[in-house]
Design a protein around this motif. Structure first.
Motif, short mmCIF file in Angstrom:
data_model
loop_
_atom_site.label_atom_id
_atom_site.label_comp_id
_atom_site.label_asym_id
_atom_site.label_seq_id
_atom_site.Cartn_x
_atom_site.Cartn_y
_atom_site.Cartn_z
N LYS A 1 0.85 -1.19 0.00
CA LYS A 1 0.00 0.00 0.00
C LYS A 1 0.89 1.24 0.00
O LYS A 1 1.81 1.36 0.80
N VAL A 2 0.59 2.16 -0.90
CA VAL A 2 1.38 3.38 -1.02
C VAL A 2 1.08 4.31 0.16
O VAL A 2 -0.08 4.59 0.46
N THR A 3 2.13 4.77 0.82
CA THR A 3 1.98 5.71 1.95
C THR A 3 2.51 7.09 1.62
O THR A 3 2.24 8.04 2.35
N GLY A 4 3.29 7.21 0.54
CA GLY A 4 3.82 8.52 0.18
C GLY A 4 4.32 8.53 -1.25
O GLY A 4 4.91 7.56 -1.72
N VAL A 5 4.06 9.63 -1.96
CA VAL A 5 4.56 9.84 -3.32
C VAL A 5 5.23 11.21 -3.33
O VAL A 5 4.55 12.23 -3.11
N LYS A 6 6.55 11.24 -3.56
CA LYS A 6 7.30 12.49 -3.47
C LYS A 6 8.10 12.71 -4.75
O LYS A 6 9.02 11.95 -5.04
N PRO A 7 7.76 13.75 -5.51
CA PRO A 7 8.55 14.08 -6.71
C PRO A 7 9.98 14.45 -6.31
O PRO A 7 10.21 15.14 -5.32
N ARG A 8 10.95 13.99 -7.13
CA ARG A 8 12.35 14.33 -6.94
C ARG A 8 12.89 14.95 -8.22
O ARG A 8 13.72 14.38 -8.90
N GLY A 9 12.36 16.10 -8.56
CA GLY A 9 12.72 16.72 -9.82
C GLY A 9 11.64 16.50 -10.86
O GLY A 9 10.52 16.08 -10.56
N GLU B 1 11.75 12.16 -11.84
CA GLU B 1 11.97 11.10 -10.86
C GLU B 1 10.98 11.25 -9.72
O GLU B 1 10.69 12.37 -9.27
N VAL B 2 10.46 10.13 -9.26
CA VAL B 2 9.46 10.13 -8.19
C VAL B 2 9.87 9.09 -7.16
O VAL B 2 10.23 7.95 -7.51
N GLY B 3 9.83 9.48 -5.90
CA GLY B 3 10.08 8.54 -4.82
C GLY B 3 8.78 7.98 -4.28
O GLY B 3 7.81 8.73 -4.08
N ILE B 4 8.72 6.69 -4.06
CA ILE B 4 7.51 6.04 -3.56
C ILE B 4 7.85 5.34 -2.25
O ILE B 4 8.87 4.66 -2.14
N GLU B 5 6.98 5.54 -1.29
CA GLU B 5 7.07 4.85 0.00
C GLU B 5 5.81 4.00 0.15
O GLU B 5 4.72 4.47 -0.13
N ALA B 6 5.99 2.78 0.60
CA ALA B 6 4.85 1.87 0.72
C ALA B 6 5.10 0.91 1.87
O ALA B 6 6.22 0.78 2.37
N VAL B 7 4.02 0.26 2.30
CA VAL B 7 4.10 -0.75 3.34
C VAL B 7 3.50 -2.03 2.77
O VAL B 7 2.47 -2.00 2.09
N THR B 8 4.20 -3.16 2.99
CA THR B 8 3.71 -4.42 2.42
C THR B 8 2.35 -4.77 2.99
O THR B 8 2.07 -4.55 4.17
N GLU B 9 1.50 -5.34 2.15
CA GLU B 9 0.11 -5.59 2.49
C GLU B 9 -0.09 -7.04 2.91
O GLU B 9 0.64 -7.95 2.50
N ASP B 10 -1.10 -7.24 3.77
CA ASP B 10 -1.52 -8.56 4.18
C ASP B 10 -3.03 -8.52 4.37
O ASP B 10 -3.55 -7.62 5.05
#
Length: 951
Positions: free
Chosen positions: A791-799, A802-811
Motif C-alpha cells: 500500500k502506497v503511503t507517500g509519493v514524493k517528486p524528486r525533480g 523522478e518520483v520517490g515512492i514509499e509503501a508498506v507491504t500488504e496482508d
C-alpha cells in the motif's frame, strides 16, 4: 565511498568539539545520534531531517551531521537563549567599529552635531539592523495562552461557562453537549420572584435537539423553566440578551433618613447629627427644610466631632433644620457598564430582606411603605461626567408581607444611549420598631445595551428560570443538550438541506466546505464521488463520527480526526481534497520491477518485534451511553495482553465500532512491518496514497523479472529476455499493461528453452515486443512470490523526471481481523529460509591404519551450522542418560581426527551450532567401525580369506 557522520558537541566551538567517524555498515540515523538528553538536530546531505526520518539507513557517500543545541533558561517559555545572548554581545562589540571600517577613519570622525560623528551614526544603524536580524532569526518567545478545559470531554469541566476568547464549538454527529454562555446571565425580580435569564450557544450550524436536561433530569420536569431555540441568524424574543450586571452593587443597605440641624458660614456648612458615625469623603444627600441652604448631594469635607461634620457649598449664611440621607454609590456613583458600551435602559433591584409590613395595636399586619431615589449621569469611556445628574426613579413601594420582598425597576436612559453612573438613597426614615419589617437594600444594577439582532451561524438556546426550591443555583449551570448536528448531504447530483446526520463522509465535506469554520473549498475541489461511495460503505458497517470540537485546533488536524474514525486518510492531490480508506484491494494499480525501479534506490526497513513491541491496544473513547470516557482492550488471537499500548479514538462513541478499529490497528501493527522505499520515473505518478501496487525485486527474493521479446498467440508461448528457472509446484507471471497496471497472474509451464514460458490461458492483453515503446515488463515466480503487494503511503517528486515512492507491504489479515479472521503472514519471498537449528546427519568413522588409538570422524554438513561440537563418553549405549560426556573438540569442518579416550568402550556424539545449537547425533564406536581392534590381516577364527558369511 563510505558514509560519514560528523558530531558537533559545542556549536560555539565547532572545530574543537567535533568528532568524525566513517560508517562502514548501513546503520540507521538514530543509531549514530549522540547519547544523552541534550536536544540536537540532524542534517543529512545538507538537509535537516525530522526525528521521524531517523529510522532511515545511511547509504554509501551519505554525509550526516549532528549538532548539539545549547539549552535555554526557561524551557522555551520566555527563558533565556544563550545563542541569542552571544549574538547580541558580539553585535554590541562590533557595531561601534563598523563605521570606521566602512567610511574610513577621517570621514567616520567627522562630527554631525556636537560630538556625534558619522561613525557613530553608521554604528547605530548597524546595531539596529543587526538586532532586527537577531529578532527575526531568534524571536523572543511569547507567552502562550493555555486552552481552557473541554466542557464536553473533561468531567471536571462539564457544565455551562462563559469561555471568553475560546473556540465556538463545532459538532458532528450525536453528542451530549454542555453549551457555553453566549451572554452573561442575569437575574430580575417580578411579582416578588426571581428570574434567571441565560443565553446558551449550542454551536455552529443547526441541530436536531433530542432532549434538554439538567444533569440527568429532562427539562420537562421543571415547570419553572421556559426556553426557546434560536436557529442560525435568528433573533431572541424571550428576553433582552445584551445585559451587563454591575459587580459593584451587591446588597448595600439603603439607610433611612436622619434629622439634624446646620449652620452656614461662607462656603462651609456644619451639620449636627447625633452619633452620625460618618467619615470624610462619604456622600450624603442634605435636604434643608429651613434656612435657605441649597439641597444637594455633598461629600463630607471634615468630621470635627462625633456629632458634627462639614460640607462645602456656595457662599452663604444662616441656620436651620436638615434631613440627612446616606448616598449609596458615593459622590460619583457606580459605573453601570463597561467602556465603549451604549446602554439603552437601566434597571435596579431593591430587596426587603425582612419583608415590608407594620402592625396595628392589636397585632394585625398593616401596610408599610418606603421610597427610593435613583439618579443617573452620563459619562465618557474614562468615567468622567459629560452630563448632569438626573433623577430617573423615585418609586414608592407599599406592601403588607413578612416574607422577603424583591422588586426590579427599569427605566430608559435620560440623556441618550451611552455609558452611565448611578447612585441611590432612601427617601423615608427607616422604622426601627420590633414589630415592623422596613429594611431596604440595593441588590442589583443592570445596563441593557443595544441588541445584537444577528448572532451569526450558531444555534442558541434562550432560557428563563424561576428560582424555586426545585432548582438550585448549581443546577442552573448544568444544562446539557442531547442533540445531533444537521449538515448537508450529497446525493450524487446536489446538496440537500441540512439534515441530522452522523455520517463520516458528510462531516468531512462540511468541514471542508464551510466558510465560517472550515477551509471554504468549492465542490470542484472535493472528491465527491469517493465520499459518496465511502458513505455507503460506512453506513453498511455502522461506522459513524460523533465528536465535538470545542477547543482550538488547526483545520487539518480536526478533519484528519474525522477521517481516522472511518479508517481513512486525507491528502491534497492536484488541488483536490482526496479521501482514501484503508480497505481490502485485490487489483494493483501499478507494477514496479527492477526494469523500472531506479538502480540503487530500493530499500526495505524491517520493523522487527522486540520485548517492547505492543501486543494489544487499550483504546480510549467517549461512550454514548454514559457520556464519559471509557476504555476497551483490543487484541488478536494468541495475544497475552502483556504490553498494550494506549490509543485515543476521538469521535467514536460506540463500543463495537471502537473494538473493531482497535483490532484493525492491532493487525496493522502485527502484519505491516516492512516499509519499502524506491524511486522510479514518471510512472511513479500513477498510484496515489492508499493505492495497491505490485513490487518485484531480486534483493528480497520477490520474484524474477524480464521483458517480452516474442509472442506466439497460437501456442501461447512468450519469449523473455531472461531464462526462468522452474521447480516443483505451480508458477505464474504478471505483465505490466500499457497504462502501468498489472495483468495476471497467469499460470505458466516451461517452454522449449529456458527463455520461453507457455501460458495455460490466453491473457487479457497482447504482450508488446516491438521497439516503438517499452516492451512489456514481465515478473515471474511461484504462488504468491511472483510479486509483493504493498500500500502506497507517500509519493514524493524528486525533480522533473523522478518520483520517490514509499509503501508498506500488504496482508489481507489486516482487513479481516475486525471480524475475527487472521492467518499467518503470507510468504512472498523466494529466498531460502534461515535455519536456526542445524541438524547433523550421516555420522561415520574410519580407522587410521597402524594406529588403534585414533580415528577419522566425518558427517554431512548441516545447513545453518557455523561450527560443530564433538563429545565422548565411556559406555556401550550412547542414549544412556547416566553416562558423562566430555567435550573433546570444536571444529568448523565436517570431519575431524579424534583420539579415542575409552578404547572399545568409546561413545561419540556430534552436533552443529548456528544461531542455536542443534541436537546431538550419537553412536558407539563399535557400530561405526566394527573391526576397529582387529590388526591381524588374517582373522583369528578362520584361515579362509573369504569368511563364510561373506559373498
Amino acid at each position: 565511498m563510505k558514509a560519514q557522520c560528523l558530531t558537533i558537541f559545542n556549536p560555539f566551538d565547532p572545530l574543537g568539539s567535533r568528532v568524525m567517524q566513517q560508517v562502514r555498515r548501513p546503520l540507521r540515523v538514530r543509531r549514530l545520534a549522540p547519547p544523552g538528553s541534550a536536544p540536537c538536530i540532524a542534517i543529512l546531505n545538507g538537509r535537516p531531517i525530522l526525528r521521524t526520518e531517523w529510522r532511515r539507513r545511511l547509504r554509501p557517500s551519505d554525509q550526516l551531521v549532528f549538532c548539539i543545541l545549547p539549552r535555554g533558561g526557561g524551557g522555551g517559555q520566555g527563558g533565556s537563549n544563550p545563542l541569542r545572548m552571544l549574538l547580541s554581545i558580539a553585535l554590541t562589540i562590533f557595531a561601534p567599529q563598523f563605521g570606521a571600517l566602512l567610511l574610513g577613519p577621517e570621514l567616520a570622525g567627522t562630527a554631525i552635531f556636537g560630538s556625534f560623528t558619522w561613525g557613530n551614526a553608521v554604528g547605530l544603524g548597524a546595531m539596529l539592523v543587526g538586532q532586527a536580524a537577531i529578532n527575526a532569526l531568534m524571536p523572543l518567545p511569547t507567552p502562550k495562552q493555555l486552552p481552557s478545559a473541554s466542557p464536553t470531554y473533561s468531567l471536571g469541566a462539564q457544565g455551562n461557562v462563559a469561555r471568553i476568547e475560546q473556540a465556538i464549538p463545532v459538532q458532528y454527529g450525536r453528542m451530549l453537549a454542555w453549551p457555553d454562555f453566549a451572554a452573561q446571565p442575569y437575574a430580575e425580580y417580578a411579582g416578588n420572584e426571581q428570574f434567571l435569564y441565560q443565553l446558551l450557544c449550542l454551536g455552529c450550524g443547526e441541530f436536531d435537539i433530542e432532549q434538554i436536561r439538567i444533569e440527568d433530569t429532562p427539562i420537562s420536569a421543571f415547570a419553572e423553566i421556559s426556553y426557546e431555540v434560536i436557529p442560525p441568524h435568528g433573533q431572541v424574543t424571550l428576553f433582552p440578551t445584551n445585559v451587563i450586571t454591575s459587580v459593584e452593587v451587591s446588597g448595600q443597605e439603603l439607610v433611612g433618613r436622619k434629622t439634624g440641624t446646620y449652620t452656614r458660614s461662607g462656603t462651609v456648612i456644619t451639620v449636627t447629627e447625633t452619633a452620625h458615625g460618618r467619615a470624610v469623603g462619604q456622600a450624603v444627600q442634605l435636604e434643608f427644610t429651613s434656612g435657605g441652604a441649597p439641597t444637594d448631594v455633598y461629600a463630607i469635607a471634615s468630621v470635627p466631632t462625633a456629632d458634627t461634620f462639614t460640607v462645602i457649598a456656595a457662599t452663604g449664611s444662616g441656620s436651620g433644620a436638615v434631613y440627612v440621607r446616606s448616598v449609596v454609590g458615593g459622590i460619583d456613583g457606580f459605573l453601570a457598564s463597561d467602556a465603549g458600551t451604549m446602554a439603552q435602559r437601566l434597571a435596579v433591584d431593591i430587596i426587603y430582606p425582612l419583608g415590608l409590613y407594620s402592625t396595628t395595636g392589636g397585632g394585625d399586619l398593616a401596610d408599610a411603605a418606603s421610597q427610593v431615589i435613583v439618579q443617573a449621569r452620563k459619562v465618557d469611556d474614562n468615567g468622567l461626567p459629560i452630563g448632569a445628574w438626573v433623577q430617573v426613579l423615585q418609586p414608592v413601594i407599599t406592601d403588607r408581607t413578612i416574607t422577603p420582598k424583591a422588586v426590579s425597576f427599569s427605566v430608559a436612559v435620560p440623556s441618550g444611549a451611552g455609558r452611565y453612573r448611578v447612585r441611590a438613597w432612601r427617601q423615608d426614615p427607616k422604622s426601627t420598631a420590633a414589630n415592623t419589617g422596613h429594611q431596604m437594600s440595593w441588590a442589583g444594577l443592570r445596563s441593557y445595551l443595544s441588541e445584537t439582532q444577528d448572532f451569526g451561524p450558531v444555534t442558541l438556546i434562550a432560557m428563563r428560570m424561576r428560582a424555586t426550591n426545585n432548582l438550585s443555583a448549581q443546577a442552573s449551570r448544568r444544562i446539557g443538550v442531547l442533540c445531533t448536528r444537521k449538515i448537508p448531504v450529497w446525493n450524487g447530483v446536489s446538496w440537500s438541506a441540512p439534515v441530522a446526520s452522523r455520517s463520516i463522509a458528510w462531516a468531512i465535506a462540511d468541514a471542508a466546505r464551510s466558510t465560517e469554520y472550515g477551509a471554504g473549498l468549492p465542490n470542484s475541489r472535493l472528491d465527491l464521488a469517493a465520499l459518496l461511495a465511502l458513505d455507503a460503505l460506512w453506513t453498511a458497517r455502522g461506522d459513524t463520527f460523533n465528536g465535538r470540537f470545542d477547543s482550538a485546533a488547526s483545520w487539518w488536524e480536526a478533519i484528519s480526526k474525522i477521517a481516522l474514525v472511518g479508517r481513512a486518510r486525507l491528502f491534497m492531490q492536484g488541488g483536490r481534497l482526496r479521501v482514501v480508506r484503508d480497505g481490502p484491494q485485490t487489483l494493483p494499480v501499478a507494477l514496479y520491477s527492477m526494469r523500472n525501479i531506479k538502480k540503487g534506490s530500493f530499500s526495505i526497513d524491517y520493523l522487527l518485534a522486540s520485548e517492547q513491541t505492543a501486543d494489544a491496544l487499550d483504546v480510549s473513547y467517549f461512550d454514548e451511553t454514559k457520556w464519559s470516557p471509557r476504555r476497551v482492550k483490543a487484541a488478536l488471537a494468541g495475544s497475552t495482553l502483556a504490553r498494550p499500548v494506549k490509543m485515543e479514538l476521538f469521535g467514536a462513541t460506540n463500543r463495537a465500532q471502537v473494538y473493531r478499529e482497535g483490532l484493525y490497528h492491532a493487525a496493522a501493527n502485527k502484519y505491516r512491518r516492512r516499509l519499502v522505499h524506491f524511486a522510479t520515473e514518471m510512472e511513479g505518478f500513477i498510484p496515489s496514497i492508499g493505492d495497491l501496487i505490485a513490487v518485484q525485486h531480486d534483493m528480497p527474493g520477490w520474484g524474477a523479472h524480464a521483458e517480452a521479446v516474442a509472442w506466439d498467440a497460437a501456442t501461447r508461448s512468450l519469449t523473455l529476455t531472461q531464462p526462468m528457472t522452474f521447480g516443483a509446484g505451480s508458477y505464474y507471471i504478471g505483465m505490466r499493461t500499457a497504462t502501468g497496471g498489472v495483468s495476471g497472474p497467469w499460470l505458466i509451464t516451461a517452454g522449449a528453452s529456458p527463455e520461453v514460458v507457455v501460458l495455460a490461458d490466453m491473457p487479457d492483453m497482447t504482450p508488446y515486443t516491438g521497439s516503438d515503446r517499452e516492451r512489456t515488463h514481465v515478473v515471474f515466480g511461484k504462488a504468491e512470490s511472483w510479486r509483493t503487494l504493498a500500500k502506497v503511503t507517500g509519493v514524493k517528486p524528486r525533480g522533473l523526471y523522478e518520483v520517490g515512492i514509499e509503501a508498506v507491504t500488504e496482508d489481507p489479515s489486516v482487513h479481516t481481523a475486525d471480524v475475527g479472521v487472521t492467518a499467518a503472514p503470507i510468504k512472498t519471498s523466494n529466498l531460502p529460509g534461515v535455519v536456526t537449528i542445524p541438524v547433523v546427519g550421516g555420522l561415520m568413522a574410519r580407522r587410521i591404519p597402524g594406529d588403534n588409538t585414533r580415528a577419522v570422524l566425518a558427517w554431512r554438513p548441516a545447513v545453518g551450522a557455523e561450527s560443530y561440537q564433538i563429545e565422548m563418553a565411556s559406555g556401550i549405549d550412547p542414549f544412556d542418560p547416566t553416562v558423562t560426556w566430555t567435550r573433546t573438540a570444536d571444529t568448523s569442518a565436517a570431519n575431524h581426527v579424534i583420539t579415542l579416550l575409552f578404547a572399545a568402550q568409546t561413545l561419540i556424539r556430534v552436533r552443529g551450532v548456528g544461531l542455536a545449537a542443534g541436537p546431538f547425533m550419537a553412536a558407539a564406536l563399535g557400530t561405526l567401525i566394527p573391526n576397529m581392534w582387529n590388526t591381524d590381516a588374517t582373522p583369528m577364527w578362520t584361515a579362509d580369506a573369504n569368511p563364510m558369511w561373506s559373498s
